[in-house]
Design an enzyme around this catalytic site. Structure first.
Site, PDB file in Angstrom:
ATOM      1  N   HIS A 165      -5.560   0.845   5.978  1.00 26.70           N
ATOM      2  CA  HIS A 165      -6.488  -0.064   4.924  1.00 26.70           C
ATOM      3  C   HIS A 165      -6.801  -1.327   6.183  1.00 26.70           C
ATOM      4  O   HIS A 165      -5.910  -2.449   6.370  1.00 26.70           O
ATOM      5  CB  HIS A 165      -5.780  -0.040   4.251  1.00 26.70           C
ATOM      6  CG  HIS A 165      -5.708  -0.969   2.837  1.00 26.70           C
ATOM      7  ND1 HIS A 165      -7.204  -1.255   2.379  1.00 26.70           N
ATOM      8  CD2 HIS A 165      -5.313  -1.916   2.521  1.00 26.70           C
ATOM      9  CE1 HIS A 165      -7.201  -1.870   1.239  1.00 26.70           C
ATOM     10  NE2 HIS A 165      -5.991  -2.763   1.443  1.00 26.70           N
ATOM     11  N   HIS A 220      -9.262  -5.380   5.251  1.00 26.68           N
ATOM     12  CA  HIS A 220     -10.309  -5.341   5.162  1.00 26.68           C
ATOM     13  C   HIS A 220     -11.440  -6.247   5.580  1.00 26.68           C
ATOM     14  O   HIS A 220     -11.972  -7.876   5.172  1.00 26.68           O
ATOM     15  CB  HIS A 220      -9.993  -7.075   3.985  1.00 26.68           C
ATOM     16  CG  HIS A 220      -8.183  -6.159   3.101  1.00 26.68           C
ATOM     17  ND1 HIS A 220      -7.173  -7.909   2.887  1.00 26.68           N
ATOM     18  CD2 HIS A 220      -7.730  -4.949   2.905  1.00 26.68           C
ATOM     19  CE1 HIS A 220      -6.430  -7.144   1.650  1.00 26.68           C
ATOM     20  NE2 HIS A 220      -6.690  -5.875   2.041  1.00 26.68           N
ATOM     21  N   CYS A 232       0.906  -0.939   0.054  1.00 27.28           N
ATOM     22  CA  CYS A 232      -0.069   0.105  -0.491  1.00 27.28           C
ATOM     23  C   CYS A 232       0.333   1.398   0.195  1.00 27.28           C
ATOM     24  O   CYS A 232       0.119   1.981   0.083  1.00 27.28           O
ATOM     25  CB  CYS A 232      -0.960  -0.176   1.399  1.00 27.28           C
ATOM     26  SG  CYS A 232      -2.103  -0.936   1.560  1.00 27.28           S
ATOM     27  N   GLU A 262     -26.751   8.755  13.137  1.00 21.60           N
ATOM     28  CA  GLU A 262     -26.315   9.428  14.915  1.00 21.60           C
ATOM     29  C   GLU A 262     -24.608   9.062  14.609  1.00 21.60           C
ATOM     30  O   GLU A 262     -23.664  10.579  15.005  1.00 21.60           O
ATOM     31  CB  GLU A 262     -26.769   9.110  16.243  1.00 21.60           C
ATOM     32  CG  GLU A 262     -26.057   9.640  17.481  1.00 21.60           C
ATOM     33  CD  GLU A 262     -26.724  11.426  17.809  1.00 21.60           C
ATOM     34  OE1 GLU A 262     -25.791  11.978  17.439  1.00 21.60           O
ATOM     35  OE2 GLU A 262     -27.430  11.677  16.783  1.00 21.60           O
ATOM     36  N   HIS A 304     -12.323  -5.496  -2.438  1.00 24.74           N
ATOM     37  CA  HIS A 304     -11.149  -5.927  -1.836  1.00 24.74           C
ATOM     38  C   HIS A 304     -11.593  -5.338   0.137  1.00 24.74           C
ATOM     39  O   HIS A 304     -10.634  -5.747   0.511  1.00 24.74           O
ATOM     40  CB  HIS A 304     -10.069  -4.639  -2.496  1.00 24.74           C
ATOM     41  CG  HIS A 304      -8.889  -4.562  -1.986  1.00 24.74           C
ATOM     42  ND1 HIS A 304      -7.648  -4.583  -3.038  1.00 24.74           N
ATOM     43  CD2 HIS A 304      -8.090  -4.512  -0.715  1.00 24.74           C
ATOM     44  CE1 HIS A 304      -6.816  -4.445  -1.935  1.00 24.74           C
ATOM     45  NE2 HIS A 304      -7.042  -4.858  -1.428  1.00 24.74           N
TER      46      HIS A 304
END
Length: 205
Positions: free
Chosen positions: A93, A95, A75, A116, A171
């Site tokens: 990141h 999954h 990433c 809310e 992904h």
């Protein structure tokens, strides 16, 4: 060993318990000045140690690994783009199942309103959304490699300059913020909203 490295490890352990970063998936990057601290590739997140965190020099595109054979998360190019273009200091990141399912059910945007928890999400002008506002999270198509997501990510930044998150179809989810604490609040709130939306659909709402 830095506090930043410890923060990454703590968040990875928490997100593993949440089942958001299983099987070495996902990653976290935190920027401090010209150094980006990034979780390494191929290490189970629940076992990550502070000395394994990769230190990436943004100025000269070099990095140091705390142990032989380690390399930055796949990433990394996306993290660096978000640091550079949006001024983010932390990118997460995951999954998570909720994120993956929402990326499949919704087409171009995930939207939700009148909940809310939306109040936890930034509006882009220094304030947060209200519960009556509509939260919009863009969805981009997946690619064979993380780096191949870059064109779609750059276009998303142009189209949604105030966004703090993007879904990648089938992904996972990227979330960013001005501090690790803020990014953690955003991703926890967004995943909660994903779960609410999924349950609402089950109930026909």
């Amino acid at each position: 060993m830095s506090d930043t490295s410890e923060t990454i490890c703590s968040m990875c352990q928490l997100f593993y318990v949440n089942k958001w970063v299983l099987g070495t998936g996902g990653g976290i990057g935190i920027k401090q000045d010209n150094i980006a601290y990034i979780s390494p590739s191929g290490i189970e997140k629940e076992l990550l140690e502070p000395e394994q965190i990769v230190k990436y020099n943004i100025q000269d595109d070099t990095y140091q690994c705390g142990a032989p054979g380690l390399k930055p998360s796949a990433c990394t190019p996306l993290f660096l783009e978000l640091f550079k273009t949006l001024g983010a200091s932390c990118v997460i990141h995951t999954h998570s199942i909720n994120a993956v399912l929402c990326s499949m059910i919704y087409e171009k945007e995930f939207t939700i309103k009148d909940i809310e928890q939306i109040k936890a999400i930034p509006k882009g002008d220094g304030t947060n959304l209200r519960n009556v506002d509509t939260l919009r999270i863009p969805i981009i198509d997946n690619a064979p490699e993380e780096q191949d997501l870059m064109p779609a990510l750059k276009q998303m930044i142009k189209d949604y300059p105030n966004a703090c998150a993007v879904l990648v179809k089938r992904h996972g989810l990227f979330v960013w913020g001005p501090t690790p604490k803020k990014a953690k609040i955003y991703i926890e709130s967004i995943d909660y909203l994903f779960e609410v939306a999924l349950k609402m659909k089950e109930l026909g709402q």
